[in-house]
Structures are given as C-alpha cells and as structure tokens.
Design a protein around this motif. Structure first.
Motif, PDB file in Angstrom:
ATOM      1  N   CYS A  17      23.794  23.533  10.691  1.00  0.00           N
ATOM      2  CA  CYS A  17      23.413  22.448   9.786  1.00  0.00           C
ATOM      3  C   CYS A  17      21.918  22.183   9.912  1.00  0.00           C
ATOM      4  N   ASP A  18      21.257  21.939   8.790  1.00  0.00           N
ATOM      5  CA  ASP A  18      19.876  21.479   8.821  1.00  0.00           C
ATOM      6  C   ASP A  18      19.866  19.998   9.182  1.00  0.00           C
ATOM      7  N   VAL A  19      18.962  19.598  10.070  1.00  0.00           N
ATOM      8  CA  VAL A  19      18.975  18.236  10.604  1.00  0.00           C
ATOM      9  C   VAL A  19      17.651  17.521  10.316  1.00  0.00           C
ATOM     10  N   LEU A  20      17.778  16.262   9.914  1.00  0.00           N
ATOM     11  CA  LEU A  20      16.640  15.346   9.845  1.00  0.00           C
ATOM     12  C   LEU A  20      16.980  14.130  10.687  1.00  0.00           C
ATOM     13  N   GLY A  21      16.088  13.749  11.599  1.00  0.00           N
ATOM     14  CA  GLY A  21      16.304  12.573  12.443  1.00  0.00           C
ATOM     15  C   GLY A  21      15.239  11.528  12.201  1.00  0.00           C
ATOM     16  N   ILE A  22      15.664  10.270  12.112  1.00  0.00           N
ATOM     17  CA  ILE A  22      14.725   9.168  11.926  1.00  0.00           C
ATOM     18  C   ILE A  22      15.094   8.036  12.885  1.00  0.00           C
ATOM     19  N   SER A  23      14.116   7.591  13.667  1.00  0.00           N
ATOM     20  CA  SER A  23      14.303   6.469  14.588  1.00  0.00           C
ATOM     21  C   SER A  23      13.643   5.219  14.032  1.00  0.00           C
ATOM     22  N   CYS A  24      14.308   4.097  14.218  1.00  0.00           N
ATOM     23  CA  CYS A  24      13.687   2.794  13.984  1.00  0.00           C
ATOM     24  C   CYS A  24      13.256   2.257  15.347  1.00  0.00           C
ATOM     25  N   ILE A  25      11.966   2.027  15.518  1.00  0.00           N
ATOM     26  CA  ILE A  25      11.460   1.507  16.792  1.00  0.00           C
ATOM     27  C   ILE A  25      11.753   0.004  16.838  1.00  0.00           C
ATOM     28  N   THR A  26      12.816  -0.346  17.542  1.00  0.00           N
ATOM     29  CA  THR A  26      13.290  -1.724  17.522  1.00  0.00           C
ATOM     30  C   THR A  26      12.702  -2.586  18.624  1.00  0.00           C
ATOM     31  N   ASN A  27      12.091  -1.952  19.610  1.00  0.00           N
ATOM     32  CA  ASN A  27      11.461  -2.681  20.718  1.00  0.00           C
ATOM     33  C   ASN A  27      10.521  -1.710  21.418  1.00  0.00           C
ATOM     34  N   MET A  28       9.579  -2.237  22.156  1.00  0.00           N
ATOM     35  CA  MET A  28       8.767  -1.376  23.017  1.00  0.00           C
ATOM     36  C   MET A  28       9.492  -1.232  24.351  1.00  0.00           C
ATOM     37  N   ALA A  29       9.475  -0.028  24.898  1.00  0.00           N
ATOM     38  CA  ALA A  29      10.225   0.267  26.115  1.00  0.00           C
ATOM     39  C   ALA A  29       9.681  -0.538  27.300  1.00  0.00           C
ATOM     40  N   ALA A  30      10.477  -0.619  28.342  1.00  0.00           N
ATOM     41  CA  ALA A  30      10.186  -1.466  29.501  1.00  0.00           C
ATOM     42  C   ALA A  30       8.810  -1.182  30.087  1.00  0.00           C
ATOM     43  N   GLY A  31       8.087  -2.247  30.398  1.00  0.00           N
ATOM     44  CA  GLY A  31       6.805  -2.136  31.058  1.00  0.00           C
ATOM     45  C   GLY A  31       5.618  -2.090  30.120  1.00  0.00           C
ATOM     46  N   ILE A  32       5.886  -1.830  28.820  1.00  0.00           N
ATOM     47  CA  ILE A  32       4.777  -1.779  27.856  1.00  0.00           C
ATOM     48  C   ILE A  32       4.384  -3.190  27.434  1.00  0.00           C
ATOM     49  N   LEU A  33       5.382  -4.031  27.191  1.00  0.00           N
ATOM     50  CA  LEU A  33       5.148  -5.447  26.928  1.00  0.00           C
ATOM     51  C   LEU A  33       5.786  -6.241  28.068  1.00  0.00           C
ATOM     52  N   SER A  34       5.473  -7.506  28.144  1.00  0.00           N
ATOM     53  CA  SER A  34       5.922  -8.291  29.292  1.00  0.00           C
ATOM     54  C   SER A  34       7.348  -8.806  29.151  1.00  0.00           C
ATOM     55  N   GLU A  35       7.858  -8.931  27.914  1.00  0.00           N
ATOM     56  CA  GLU A  35       9.168  -9.561  27.774  1.00  0.00           C
ATOM     57  C   GLU A  35      10.298  -8.629  28.175  1.00  0.00           C
ATOM     58  N   SER A  36      11.455  -9.225  28.521  1.00  0.00           N
ATOM     59  CA  SER A  36      12.632  -8.442  28.865  1.00  0.00           C
ATOM     60  C   SER A  36      13.275  -7.907  27.588  1.00  0.00           C
ATOM     61  N   LEU A  37      14.195  -6.930  27.758  1.00  0.00           N
ATOM     62  CA  LEU A  37      14.811  -6.267  26.616  1.00  0.00           C
ATOM     63  C   LEU A  37      16.211  -6.806  26.389  1.00  0.00           C
ATOM     64  N   ASP A  38      16.584  -6.901  25.094  1.00  0.00           N
ATOM     65  CA  ASP A  38      17.869  -7.479  24.716  1.00  0.00           C
ATOM     66  C   ASP A  38      18.354  -6.773  23.453  1.00  0.00           C
ATOM     67  N   HIS A  39      19.667  -6.459  23.400  1.00  0.00           N
ATOM     68  CA  HIS A  39      20.221  -5.786  22.216  1.00  0.00           C
ATOM     69  C   HIS A  39      20.075  -6.633  20.959  1.00  0.00           C
ATOM     70  N   LYS A  40      19.979  -7.957  21.124  1.00  0.00           N
ATOM     71  CA  LYS A  40      19.778  -8.814  19.948  1.00  0.00           C
ATOM     72  C   LYS A  40      18.497  -8.435  19.216  1.00  0.00           C
TER      73      LYS A  40
END
Length: 271
Positions: free
Chosen positions: A224-247
């Motif tokens: 199968c030919d594949v196309l992948g697209i990510s939505c950047i929903t948060n910056m990963a740990a340590g890049i910003l100061s806030e904690s991460l939450d699925h909300k």
C-alpha cells in the motif's frame, strides 16, 4: 491463521458496504470528525466486526465508515488501536490488512504527536517523511504469510514520495503551512521524560507519538502507498515548562480540525 481471520472480517464487511474502497483512512485522537464528511456512508461499530479489537481511548469513536469523499471511494477508521491498550501488535495492525483486502491500495494515516523539534508550534500539521521505531517490537515478527507480503521487507520509502508531493501541493492550494519531518514511535502510555526527548532530538526525530509505525509497516508489507500526517498537539516533555495532559491533545485537535479536514479533503482531490 491470521489470513483466515482477515478473510472472516472481509466476508462480513463486503455484505454490508456498498463500495470497493480505493483509499483507507486511519483517523487518530480527536481527528475522527473527518469521517462525518463521508457521503452515503455505511457505519459499522468495531464491536460488530469479527476478529476486530475495540478502541478504548477517549477521542476514538470506534467505528468503520465507508462511502464517498471528494469523488473517492474511502473506508475510514474513526479511532485506532494502540499497543499500550494491551493488544498484541498483530491485533493493532489487523484492520490495515482487512482494508487492503477490501480493495484499498492507498493509506492515509493521521495521529496526534508531541513536538520534539523546537522550531515547531502546537497546532502544526506535519507530513511524515520517515519514522523511527522505538516500540521494541514489529508486527512482522513470527511466521510470514506470503499472501500478505515478503519475509524481508524493504523500507527505503515507507511514505510515498508521490503522496507527500500531493500533500504539499494541497497545503499550498488551500494556504496552510505544513511541516515535514520524522515521526518517532514509542509504546506509551506514559509521556516521554525530558531526557528521552533530548535523546530523540539527537537521533533526528521531529515528533513523537504512540501509534502509526506498526500500521505503516504492515501497509508497506501489503504494498500500500502510505501518507502520514501528524497534528502537533503539545510540545514534548522538557521543551516547555508545563506538564502534559491528554486533555491538551483533544483541545488542540479540536482547534485545528478545520484545517486538518480541509487538508485531507484537498489531498483526496489531488490523488
């Protein structure tokens, strides 16, 4: 054995859906609204399909939707399965094999991801041009069924260059700025530590998530030919100061869903 299970699922579905799909869609966390755009749709709950697992994650509707979208015959997974839910990796990727046997020879796969690249912003859409498998497993481990694909799979181009070009052209046509980068997959369900994120950045990852790579491997296995697209929903740990939450994942995908839907539908027009 897996071939028999695939055939059972396909036999059940062909009696319910009115089209032979040409394009399969896997819609990740908070992104399932695109399935509501499908015309003359047939909606089937995963729980009704023989051998299908059931999605347990908030933001995943857990149903298969088939019909017409922008002139293309499509079948969409409105919600996916994850290794961290306790399913074995073959079960996670099982629907890809079913959709291929139904007729789909292209797969558009979406996900929510954390930004590892510090130049990215929350809400960015990233076209995946390659990936790194950090899940510690592979869906092709075990006996190989030749009807599915080769024992030793070439992964020189896991994401179709033609589909990537189409996605870039689609973004230009509708005036959406998109990123293009490398997606790294972990098992989850915990988010990564800051040290792990620094390691991922050094390895060349631009985004990190908990899905997609197993499905992409199986899609390539089945040609199968594949196309992948990510939505950047948060910056990963340590890049910003806030904690991460699925909300935050759901909130961000809700905020950018219109751009996401516009992008996917324009891509469908161009391919």
């Amino acid at each position: 054995m897996e071939r028999i299970k695939v055939e059972e699922s396909v036999e059940y579905l062909v009696n319910l859906i009115d089209i032979e799909p040409e394009i399969a869609l896997i819609l990740g966390s908070g992104l399932g609204e695109l399935a509501e755009e499908i015309k003359e749709s047939t909606v089937i709950s995963y729980s009704e399909i023989p051998n299908f697992p059931v999605s347990t994650v908030k933001g995943h509707a857990g149903q298969l939707v088939s019909g017409e979208l922008k002139g293309k015959r499509v079948i969409a997974m409105q919600g996916r399965f994850h290794y961290y839910e306790g399913y074995d990796i073959e079960k996670v990727t099982f629907p890809v094999r079913v959709m291929k046997f139904l007729g789909a020879d292209k797969l558009i796969i979406t996900n929510s991801a954390g930004g590892v690249n510090r130049n990215y912003n929350v809400g960015d859409l990233m076209i995946i041009n390659d990936h790194i498998n950090f899940m510690g497993t592979n869906p092709l481990i075990g006996p190989n069924e030749e009807e599915f694909g080769p024992r030793f799979l070439d992964m020189s181009e896991p994401y179709s260059s033609n589909l990537i070009t189409a996605a870039e052209n689609a973004a230009k046509e509708i005036g959406i700025n998109v990123r293009k980068g490398v997606y790294l997959a972990t098992t989850g369900p915990n988010y990564e530590t800051p040290a792990e994120v620094r390691c991922m950045a050094r390895l060349g990852a631009d985004a990190v998530g908990m899905s997609t790579v197993p499905e992409v491997i199986v899609a390539n296995h089945m040609n199968c030919d594949v196309l992948g697209i990510s939505c950047i929903t948060n910056m990963a740990a340590g890049i910003l100061s806030e904690s991460l939450d699925h909300k935050e994942v759901i909130e961000t995908t809700n905020r950018v869903k219109d751009d996401f839907i516009d992008l996917i539908t324009k891509i469908l027009e161009l391919i």
